[in-house]
Design a protein around this motif. Sequence first.
Motif, mmCIF file in Angstrom:
data_model
loop_
_atom_site.group_PDB
_atom_site.id
_atom_site.type_symbol
_atom_site.label_atom_id
_atom_site.label_comp_id
_atom_site.label_asym_id
_atom_site.label_seq_id
_atom_site.Cartn_x
_atom_site.Cartn_y
_atom_site.Cartn_z
ATOM 1 N N ARG A 105 0.702 -1.244 -0.032
ATOM 2 C CA ARG A 105 -0.064 0.020 -0.075
ATOM 3 C C ARG A 105 0.938 1.347 -0.083
ATOM 4 O O ARG A 105 0.273 2.046 -0.766
ATOM 5 C CB ARG A 105 -0.829 0.028 1.195
ATOM 6 C CG ARG A 105 -2.002 -1.062 1.062
ATOM 7 C CD ARG A 105 -2.802 -1.041 2.562
ATOM 8 N NE ARG A 105 -3.891 -1.839 2.192
ATOM 9 C CZ ARG A 105 -5.419 -1.430 1.859
ATOM 10 N NH1 ARG A 105 -5.337 -0.306 1.387
ATOM 11 N NH2 ARG A 105 -6.076 -2.410 1.700
ATOM 12 N N ARG B 246 7.521 -6.797 -5.893
ATOM 13 C CA ARG B 246 7.524 -7.911 -4.971
ATOM 14 C C ARG B 246 9.095 -8.496 -4.183
ATOM 15 O O ARG B 246 9.341 -8.763 -3.368
ATOM 16 C CB ARG B 246 6.996 -9.477 -5.682
ATOM 17 C CG ARG B 246 5.518 -8.939 -6.186
ATOM 18 C CD ARG B 246 4.767 -10.181 -6.354
ATOM 19 N NE ARG B 246 4.361 -10.610 -4.985
ATOM 20 C CZ ARG B 246 3.442 -10.532 -4.132
ATOM 21 N NH1 ARG B 246 2.689 -9.408 -4.914
ATOM 22 N NH2 ARG B 246 3.120 -10.683 -3.072
ATOM 23 N N ARG C 141 -0.515 -12.116 1.182
ATOM 24 C CA ARG C 141 -1.041 -13.045 0.292
ATOM 25 C C ARG C 141 -0.149 -14.453 -0.178
ATOM 26 O O ARG C 141 -0.683 -15.268 -0.605
ATOM 27 C CB ARG C 141 -1.261 -12.253 -1.136
ATOM 28 C CG ARG C 141 -2.387 -11.255 -0.872
ATOM 29 C CD ARG C 141 -3.558 -11.413 -0.576
ATOM 30 N NE ARG C 141 -4.559 -10.420 -0.557
ATOM 31 C CZ ARG C 141 -4.471 -9.447 0.337
ATOM 32 N NH1 ARG C 141 -3.535 -9.357 1.353
ATOM 33 N NH2 ARG C 141 -5.355 -8.371 0.417
ATOM 34 N N ASP C 142 1.073 -14.157 0.130
ATOM 35 C CA ASP C 142 2.096 -15.065 -0.358
ATOM 36 C C ASP C 142 3.046 -15.452 0.966
ATOM 37 O O ASP C 142 4.118 -15.646 0.558
ATOM 38 C CB ASP C 142 3.027 -14.432 -1.609
ATOM 39 C CG ASP C 142 3.751 -13.195 -1.228
ATOM 40 O OD1 ASP C 142 3.425 -12.502 -0.449
ATOM 41 O OD2 ASP C 142 4.763 -12.912 -1.949
ATOM 42 N N ARG D 176 -9.974 -6.630 -6.778
ATOM 43 C CA ARG D 176 -8.582 -6.762 -6.009
ATOM 44 C C ARG D 176 -8.346 -8.332 -6.008
ATOM 45 O O ARG D 176 -7.257 -8.950 -6.212
ATOM 46 C CB ARG D 176 -8.488 -6.202 -4.805
ATOM 47 C CG ARG D 176 -7.149 -6.005 -4.251
ATOM 48 C CD ARG D 176 -7.121 -4.724 -3.370
ATOM 49 N NE ARG D 176 -8.032 -4.651 -2.360
ATOM 50 C CZ ARG D 176 -7.762 -4.765 -1.159
ATOM 51 N NH1 ARG D 176 -6.609 -5.277 -0.725
ATOM 52 N NH2 ARG D 176 -8.487 -4.710 0.115
ATOM 53 N N ASP E 160 -5.233 -10.336 -7.562
ATOM 54 C CA ASP E 160 -4.482 -10.978 -6.846
ATOM 55 C C ASP E 160 -4.122 -12.419 -6.972
ATOM 56 O O ASP E 160 -2.998 -13.015 -6.754
ATOM 57 C CB ASP E 160 -4.630 -10.741 -5.301
ATOM 58 C CG ASP E 160 -4.313 -9.448 -5.113
ATOM 59 O OD1 ASP E 160 -3.817 -8.419 -5.590
ATOM 60 O OD2 ASP E 160 -4.871 -8.870 -3.723
ATOM 61 N N ARG F 222 -2.678 -13.079 -11.001
ATOM 62 C CA ARG F 222 -1.113 -12.563 -11.435
ATOM 63 C C ARG F 222 -0.439 -13.764 -11.304
ATOM 64 O O ARG F 222 -0.381 -14.826 -10.731
ATOM 65 C CB ARG F 222 -0.623 -11.585 -10.367
ATOM 66 C CG ARG F 222 -0.392 -12.071 -9.060
ATOM 67 C CD ARG F 222 0.228 -11.025 -8.193
ATOM 68 N NE ARG F 222 0.302 -11.448 -6.783
ATOM 69 C CZ ARG F 222 0.184 -10.918 -5.613
ATOM 70 N NH1 ARG F 222 -0.612 -9.612 -5.884
ATOM 71 N NH2 ARG F 222 0.148 -11.558 -4.533
HETATM 72 O O1 C5P Z 1 -3.526 -7.119 2.855
HETATM 73 P P1 C5P Z 1 -3.753 -5.843 2.106
HETATM 74 O O2 C5P Z 1 -5.542 -5.978 1.906
HETATM 75 O O3 C5P Z 1 -3.978 -4.522 3.262
HETATM 76 O O4 C5P Z 1 -3.133 -5.849 0.890
HETATM 77 C C1 C5P Z 1 -3.259 -4.839 -0.008
HETATM 78 C C2 C5P Z 1 -2.673 -5.403 -1.518
HETATM 79 O O5 C5P Z 1 -1.312 -5.561 -1.390
HETATM 80 C C3 C5P Z 1 -3.389 -6.676 -1.491
HETATM 81 O O6 C5P Z 1 -4.510 -6.791 -2.412
HETATM 82 C C4 C5P Z 1 -2.233 -7.205 -2.840
HETATM 83 O O7 C5P Z 1 -2.586 -6.690 -4.078
HETATM 84 C C5 C5P Z 1 -0.962 -6.809 -2.099
HETATM 85 N N1 C5P Z 1 -0.330 -7.649 -1.232
HETATM 86 C C6 C5P Z 1 0.463 -8.544 -1.819
HETATM 87 N N2 C5P Z 1 1.052 -9.576 -1.077
HETATM 88 C C7 C5P Z 1 1.236 -9.567 0.226
HETATM 89 C C8 C5P Z 1 0.520 -8.398 0.774
HETATM 90 C C9 C5P Z 1 -0.191 -7.780 0.245
HETATM 91 O O8 C5P Z 1 0.484 -8.728 -3.239
HETATM 92 N N3 C5P Z 1 1.913 -10.321 1.126
#
Ligand code: C5P
Length: 220
Positions: free
Chosen positions: A39, A107, A128-129, A178, A182, A185
């Motif tokens: 963010r 990333r 997410r990962d 979103r 996510d 990708r």
């Molecule tokens: O957790 P949050 O909703 O604040 O994350 C915002 C965005 O950051 C996710 O929608 C995703 O695109 C990205 N994100 C990610 N990998 C992570 C954490 C967040 O790609 N480990």
Amino acid sequence: KKQIKVAIDGPAGAGKSTIAKAVAQRLGIFYVDTGAMYRAIALKTLRSSIPIDREEEVGQMVQKTEIVLEHSEARRVFCDGKDVTVAIRNPEVSRAVSKIAAYPIVRERLVQLQRQEAERGAVIMDGRDIGTVVLPQADLKIFLTASPEERAYRRWLELRNSGKELSLAEVQHDMENRDKQDSEREVAPLVPAEDALILDTTGLSIEKIVDQIITLTAQL
Ligand code: C5P
């Protein structure tokens, strides 16, 4: 004592950060919000003159960006020394973040930072990962889900409580977009790790899930 690593992944609004924060507090371990880092980069891009679809320029910017997550109670987020804690929760940032989170260069840099954070000691990290890429050796991997309706409702409440009046439909629409980006990708998509425990939080209280995770960590 072993320095446990706990990975919490899942789609938006599944309750990851609320639950991870509570677990961290109860166990007295670090909490790292990796979404805040993505963010912060999205916010910086939006505030810059760089169009969000210029992968290379965004990538160059990331190399020159300093992100600091405070570990005290306030959990402030700093980007290049500026406090961006509140700004990174704006709907505009939520709409832009998945775009930059799909860039491998972004990333790479953030995963490096996240692994450094994990070196500090016992930690619970959400994103997410985390279980698939950031901490594949984590001691416990949880993948949190909930029905799309409930997730949208939770996020809508959260936004309303911080003074942002969006319609529920709008929140649900943004969230679906979103999650789709996510999940689809190429690099580090949102998928449960093979060894993750999938927890559906629909209709469950936060306390129940926190208790369940605490019980699991006690068995490690
Ligand atoms: O957790 P949050 O909703 O604040 O994350 C915002 C965005 O950051 C996710 O929608 C995703 O695109 C990205 N994100 C990610 N990998 C992570 C954490 C967040 O790609 N480990």
